[in-house]
Design a protein around this motif. Structure first.
Motif, PDB file in Angstrom:
ATOM      1  N   ALA A  17       6.088  -1.465  10.477  1.00 30.63           N
ATOM      2  CA  ALA A  17       5.687  -0.063  10.680  1.00 30.63           C
ATOM      3  C   ALA A  17       4.399  -0.009  11.490  1.00 30.63           C
ATOM      4  CB  ALA A  17       5.479   0.612   9.326  1.00 30.63           C
ATOM      5  N   ASN A  18       3.976  -1.173  12.015  1.00 35.72           N
ATOM      6  CA  ASN A  18       2.634  -1.265  12.591  1.00 35.72           C
ATOM      7  C   ASN A  18       2.599  -0.870  14.063  1.00 35.72           C
ATOM      8  OD1 ASN A  18       0.031  -2.160  13.348  1.00 35.72           O
ATOM      9  ND2 ASN A  18       0.037  -3.468  11.532  1.00 35.72           N
ATOM     10  N   GLY A  76       4.392   0.291   1.653  1.00 36.49           N
ATOM     11  CA  GLY A  76       5.063  -0.760   0.867  1.00 36.49           C
ATOM     12  C   GLY A  76       5.528  -0.237  -0.485  1.00 36.49           C
ATOM     13  N   HIS A 113      -5.670  -8.634  -1.705  1.00 38.51           N
ATOM     14  CA  HIS A 113      -6.792  -8.744  -2.652  1.00 38.51           C
ATOM     15  C   HIS A 113      -6.309  -9.025  -4.077  1.00 38.51           C
ATOM     16  CE1 HIS A 113      -8.294  -6.146   0.682  1.00 38.51           C
ATOM     17  NE2 HIS A 113      -9.271  -7.041   0.609  1.00 38.51           N
ATOM     18  N   ALA A 143       0.794 -14.385   2.634  1.00 36.82           N
ATOM     19  CA  ALA A 143       1.914 -13.784   3.373  1.00 36.82           C
ATOM     20  C   ALA A 143       2.686 -14.839   4.171  1.00 36.82           C
ATOM     21  CB  ALA A 143       1.380 -12.704   4.308  1.00 36.82           C
ATOM     22  N   GLY A 150       0.854  -1.192   0.000  1.00 35.87           N
ATOM     23  CA  GLY A 150       0.000   0.000   0.000  1.00 35.87           C
ATOM     24  C   GLY A 150       0.885   1.236   0.000  1.00 35.87           C
ATOM     25  N   CYS A 151       0.458   2.243   0.749  1.00 37.12           N
ATOM     26  CA  CYS A 151       1.199   3.513   0.797  1.00 37.12           C
ATOM     27  C   CYS A 151       2.668   3.293   1.189  1.00 37.12           C
ATOM     28  CB  CYS A 151       0.480   4.422   1.794  1.00 37.12           C
ATOM     29  SG  CYS A 151       1.288   5.982   2.059  1.00 37.12           S
TER      30      CYS A 151
END
Ligand SMILES: NC(=O)c1ccc[n+]([C@@H]2O[C@H](COP(=O)([O-])OP(=O)(O)OC[C@H]3O[C@@H](n4cnc5c(N)ncnc54)[C@H](OP(=O)(O)O)[C@@H]3O)[C@@H](O)[C@H]2O)c1
Length: 418
Positions: free
Chosen positions: A98-99, A19, A43, A59, A16-17
């Protein structure tokens, strides 16, 4: 880098942003000797900027792939992230994440897994985007007592506050603007309710003080109920409202944490931190005050922090958590007080709020926008009534330093600045 060395093979989980930002940076710097050899997303039907055959939808397969030298986990699902990261650490793997929500909830367990299985977890990108604050606290200030670590840890809410103050817009339009700019989540609760900066404060507490805070026990009040009247009230005194996340060493040696809006004047370094920028102020016993400021969100700034972790992992770096050896006690509300500004559109509601907070009825003032009051409140009262304050759309901000038995915290010259 040694030209003979094969590239470091990276498994990227999440595109996403963050990655994509990280991927982009790696592509622009081939000399780094890094290769993203597998990418997992969720998805299958989603349109991508890369060819479909470059993606996996499992994953777990990357976690178990022995050809990968390290994993970068940047998905938006904290529970799934914890499952994947803890599985990887059980295999002794090197992981970057980053979570922040996942880390704040599970840090003690993630640290134990590294000790038990020999893997490494780095997470600079989880706190204040591009600002190198985790490693600064963990390495540079590993043995220096810190009076305070505080700042603006959430770019989305800071963007909203900046736009309200610059353009005189009310909260709703300012939030819509932040969402349109891509600075706020579609569900704004985490950012605007100050849950996100609370997670970041909890992570920093492990490095700054050696304490594992339970995020559920740290008071966080947000800006969901702020209105133009509040910005105007602050501006009339030459001040701005900022959401300040703070960790403070109390005069009794214990550590406290608090996340809530605060009225700040130009004497504070946080006063000029605007839009999606973040700022962190460190007040160290010997080094004195230091201030870091930078972009708190976005693909490239956050991707840059991921990259520094990947390169640090290649060098064998791991967090020392040096202050875990002698953790101080935690004191989150007991005996602490601060001066507040409280507002509601309805004077009747505010009158009741004053009884909750044990503020005198005479503190109530009315104006064209409703009613407000200022005065001292104990943190125990704020904590006890936090759910009612949110549910009744009450805006609460502090107007000065936390105090223990009347002594401002931190009890140093910088207290005036924060
Ligand atoms: N955005 C920022 O500026 C920023 C800053 C600091 C930290 N962070 C943190 O970084 C993480 C990622 O944020 P983001 O903004 O990049 O999120 P995002 O744009 O929503 O992207 C999330 C990515 O994760 C993938 N994903 C979700 N569940 C997955 C699963 N079970 N298996 C594999 N892939 C999965 C999604 O797959 P699909 O593409 O298939 O949907 C998507 O590619 C979050 O923890 C966030 O808190 C973000």
């Amino acid at each position: 880098m040694d030209k003979q060395q094969p590239p470091l093979r990276i498994g990227l989980i999440g595109f996403g942003c963050v990655g994509q930002g990280f991927y982009d940076i790696i592509q622009q710097q081939p000399a780094l000797g890094l290769a993203i050899t597998r990418i997992a997303v969720k998805h299958p039907a989603k349109a991508r900027t890369l060819a479909p055959e470059q993606f996996s939808y499992h994953a777990e397969a990357l976690v178990n792939d022995p050809t990968l030298d390290l994993l970068v986990e940047v998905i938006d699902d904290p529970a799934e992230a914890f499952r994947l990261v803890s599985a990887a650490l059980r295999l002794g793997r090197r992981v970057v994440t980053a979570n922040k929500a996942m880390l704040a909830r599970h840090l003690p367990e993630l640290v134990s897994l590294q000790q038990e299985f020999g893997g490494t977890l780095l997470y600079e990108a989880a706190v204040c985007g591009s600002i190198p604050i985790v490693r600064t606290l963990d390495s540079y200030f590993s043995h220096e007592p810190l009076h305070a670590v505080l700042g603006i840890f959430n770019g989305s809410s800071n963007y909203v506050l900046t736009r309200m103050s610059e353009a005189g817009t009310d909260y709703g339009p300012a939030l819509a603007e932040a969402q349109a700019q891509g600075f706020a989540e579609t569900d704004p609760a985490l950012d605007m309710g100050a849950f996100d900066p609370r997670s970041k404060a909890v992570i920093l507490a492990a490095h700054a003080y050696g304490v594992f805070l339970n995020p559920e026990e740290v008071l966080n009040l947000g800006i969901e109920h702020i209105r133009a009247a509040d910005i105007a009230h602050a501006a009339a005194q030459g001040q701005k409202i900022k959401v300040v996340a703070g960790l403070y060493r109390l005069p009794n040696g214990r550590v406290t944490a608090l996340v809530m809006p605060q009225l700040l004047g130009p004497e504070s370094p946080l006063f000029t931190v605007e839009h999606e920028f973040n700022g962190v102020l460190i007040e160290a016993r010997y080094a004195g005050p230091q201030f870091l400021r930078g972009r708190g969100a976005g693909g490239h700034p956050t991707g840059s922090a991921v990259l520094t972790d990947v390169l640090a992992l290649r060098r064998g770096f791991r967090y020392a958590y040096a202050k875990r050896a002698t953790p101080p006690e935690i004191q989150l509300t007991e005996g602490l007080e601060l001066n507040t500004y409280v507002r509601h559109a309805d004077a009747g509601v505010l009158r009741e709020v004053l009884t909750w907070l044990e503020m005198p009825a005479e503190a109530l003032r009315t104006d064209a926008e409703g009613a407000y009051a200022t005065g001292p409140v104990t943190l125990q009262q704020l904590w006890a009534w936090r759910k009612e304050l949110r549910a009744n759309s009450v805006f609460v901000a502090r107007t000065g330093a936390v105090r223990l038995a009347g002594v401002p915290v931190p009890a140093t010259h910088v207290a005036a600045l924060v």
